[in-house]
Design a protein around this motif. Structure first.
Motif, mmCIF file in Angstrom:
data_model
loop_
_atom_site.group_PDB
_atom_site.id
_atom_site.type_symbol
_atom_site.label_atom_id
_atom_site.label_comp_id
_atom_site.label_asym_id
_atom_site.label_seq_id
_atom_site.Cartn_x
_atom_site.Cartn_y
_atom_site.Cartn_z
ATOM 1 N N MET A 53 1.691 -12.905 7.963
ATOM 2 C CA MET A 53 2.205 -12.636 6.637
ATOM 3 C C MET A 53 2.669 -11.191 6.538
ATOM 4 O O MET A 53 2.161 -10.322 7.229
ATOM 5 N N GLU A 54 3.561 -10.983 5.647
ATOM 6 C CA GLU A 54 4.099 -9.653 5.430
ATOM 7 C C GLU A 54 3.391 -8.990 4.245
ATOM 8 O O GLU A 54 3.138 -9.641 3.228
ATOM 9 N N GLN A 55 3.083 -7.702 4.398
ATOM 10 C CA GLN A 55 2.420 -6.975 3.311
ATOM 11 C C GLN A 55 3.316 -6.956 2.080
ATOM 12 O O GLN A 55 4.514 -6.708 2.184
ATOM 13 N N ARG A 56 2.712 -7.206 0.942
ATOM 14 C CA ARG A 56 3.460 -7.209 -0.310
ATOM 15 C C ARG A 56 3.626 -5.791 -0.848
ATOM 16 O O ARG A 56 4.735 -5.379 -1.166
ATOM 17 N N ILE A 57 2.528 -5.098 -1.007
ATOM 18 C CA ILE A 57 2.537 -3.748 -1.574
ATOM 19 C C ILE A 57 1.523 -2.909 -0.819
ATOM 20 O O ILE A 57 0.422 -3.377 -0.517
ATOM 21 N N ASP A 58 1.855 -1.673 -0.537
ATOM 22 C CA ASP A 58 0.898 -0.732 0.035
ATOM 23 C C ASP A 58 0.054 -0.214 -1.135
ATOM 24 O O ASP A 58 0.445 0.718 -1.835
ATOM 25 N N TYR A 59 -1.066 -0.844 -1.347
ATOM 26 C CA TYR A 59 -1.882 -0.563 -2.528
ATOM 27 C C TYR A 59 -2.450 0.845 -2.548
ATOM 28 O O TYR A 59 -2.651 1.408 -3.620
ATOM 29 N N ALA A 60 -2.699 1.437 -1.390
ATOM 30 C CA ALA A 60 -3.219 2.808 -1.349
ATOM 31 C C ALA A 60 -2.167 3.796 -1.855
ATOM 32 O O ALA A 60 -2.504 4.766 -2.534
ATOM 33 N N LYS A 61 -0.910 3.544 -1.536
ATOM 34 C CA LYS A 61 0.173 4.414 -2.009
ATOM 35 C C LYS A 61 0.527 4.132 -3.460
ATOM 36 O O LYS A 61 0.846 5.045 -4.218
ATOM 37 N N ALA A 62 0.496 2.872 -3.847
ATOM 38 C CA ALA A 62 0.910 2.497 -5.200
ATOM 39 C C ALA A 62 -0.087 2.946 -6.267
ATOM 40 O O ALA A 62 0.308 3.225 -7.404
ATOM 41 N N PHE A 63 -1.370 3.020 -5.904
ATOM 42 C CA PHE A 63 -2.414 3.436 -6.855
ATOM 43 C C PHE A 63 -3.471 4.227 -6.103
ATOM 44 O O PHE A 63 -4.579 3.754 -5.876
ATOM 45 N N PRO A 64 -3.127 5.457 -5.692
ATOM 46 C CA PRO A 64 -4.059 6.242 -4.881
ATOM 47 C C PRO A 64 -5.371 6.543 -5.588
ATOM 48 O O PRO A 64 -6.418 6.627 -4.930
ATOM 49 N N GLU A 65 -5.367 6.675 -6.894
ATOM 50 C CA GLU A 65 -6.617 6.957 -7.620
ATOM 51 C C GLU A 65 -7.585 5.779 -7.509
ATOM 52 O O GLU A 65 -8.784 5.975 -7.319
ATOM 53 N N GLY A 66 -7.073 4.575 -7.619
ATOM 54 C CA GLY A 66 -7.915 3.391 -7.472
ATOM 55 C C GLY A 66 -8.444 3.258 -6.058
ATOM 56 O O GLY A 66 -9.627 2.957 -5.845
ATOM 57 N N TYR A 67 -7.572 3.491 -5.103
ATOM 58 C CA TYR A 67 -7.969 3.425 -3.702
ATOM 59 C C TYR A 67 -9.056 4.463 -3.408
ATOM 60 O O TYR A 67 -10.073 4.147 -2.780
ATOM 61 N N GLN A 68 -8.872 5.687 -3.890
ATOM 62 C CA GLN A 68 -9.859 6.743 -3.653
ATOM 63 C C GLN A 68 -11.191 6.428 -4.348
ATOM 64 O O GLN A 68 -12.259 6.743 -3.814
ATOM 65 N N ALA A 69 -11.138 5.816 -5.515
ATOM 66 C CA ALA A 69 -12.378 5.418 -6.198
ATOM 67 C C ALA A 69 -13.156 4.422 -5.336
ATOM 68 O O ALA A 69 -14.386 4.524 -5.209
ATOM 69 N N MET A 70 -12.448 3.487 -4.708
ATOM 70 C CA MET A 70 -13.114 2.525 -3.830
ATOM 71 C C MET A 70 -13.655 3.207 -2.577
ATOM 72 O O MET A 70 -14.747 2.868 -2.113
#
Length: 151
Positions: free
Chosen positions: A1-18
């Protein structure tokens, strides 16, 4: 499958919280091997190929056996896991599969036989965190197979 969205780039604050939550779980005092088993089992239940790939590799890197990893989806049918691990896996299933009913008093009593109050809360946060990661990965489809354990 192909990645839909790079979630770390699209919402870095959410990614960093995790990432911060993961750090807190890692420093919680719970056994690293137990945490990997919990992460694998929740990921199996949620059908998250990315997280299954990641955490089976991390578990092997930390010394987990192939036999226990392969048997994890049928853990109740083996004698490969300790009482503490079985309680953690039952708790993982109970709070991951909430559409089948909330965590029963019986499963809660089992986890409390093996985990202190603080450990039960830490384990619950660990299970909650992997469930968030699973849902994000299932939705956004990061590439599976390229993960390599660190350290």
């Amino acid at each position: 499958m192909e990645q839909r969205i790079d979630y770390a780039k699209a919402f870095p604050e959410g990614y960093q919280a995790m990432i911060h939550l993961e750090g807190a779980v890692r420093r919680s005092g719970l056994e690293p091997a137990l945490l990997e088993l919990v992460k694998i089992r929740a990921s199996q239940l949620n059908g998250c190929a990315f997280c299954i790939d990641m955490h089976t590799k991390d578990a092997r890197h930390k010394g987990e056996t192939e036999q226990r990893i392969y048997a994890l989806s049928a853990w109740r049918e083996t004698a490969f896991f300790t009482g503490r691990e079985c309680a953690a896996l039952a708790w993982t299933e109970a709070i991951t599969n909430i559409q089948q009913g909330h965590a029963s008093d019986a499963v809660y009593a089992e986890v409390r036989e093996h985990f202190s109050e603080a450990e039960t809360v830490k384990l619950t946060w660990a299970i909650g965190a992997i469930n968030v990661w699973n849902r994000v990965a299932v939705a956004m489809r990061p590439a599976v197979g390229g993960y390599e354990p660190q350290g």
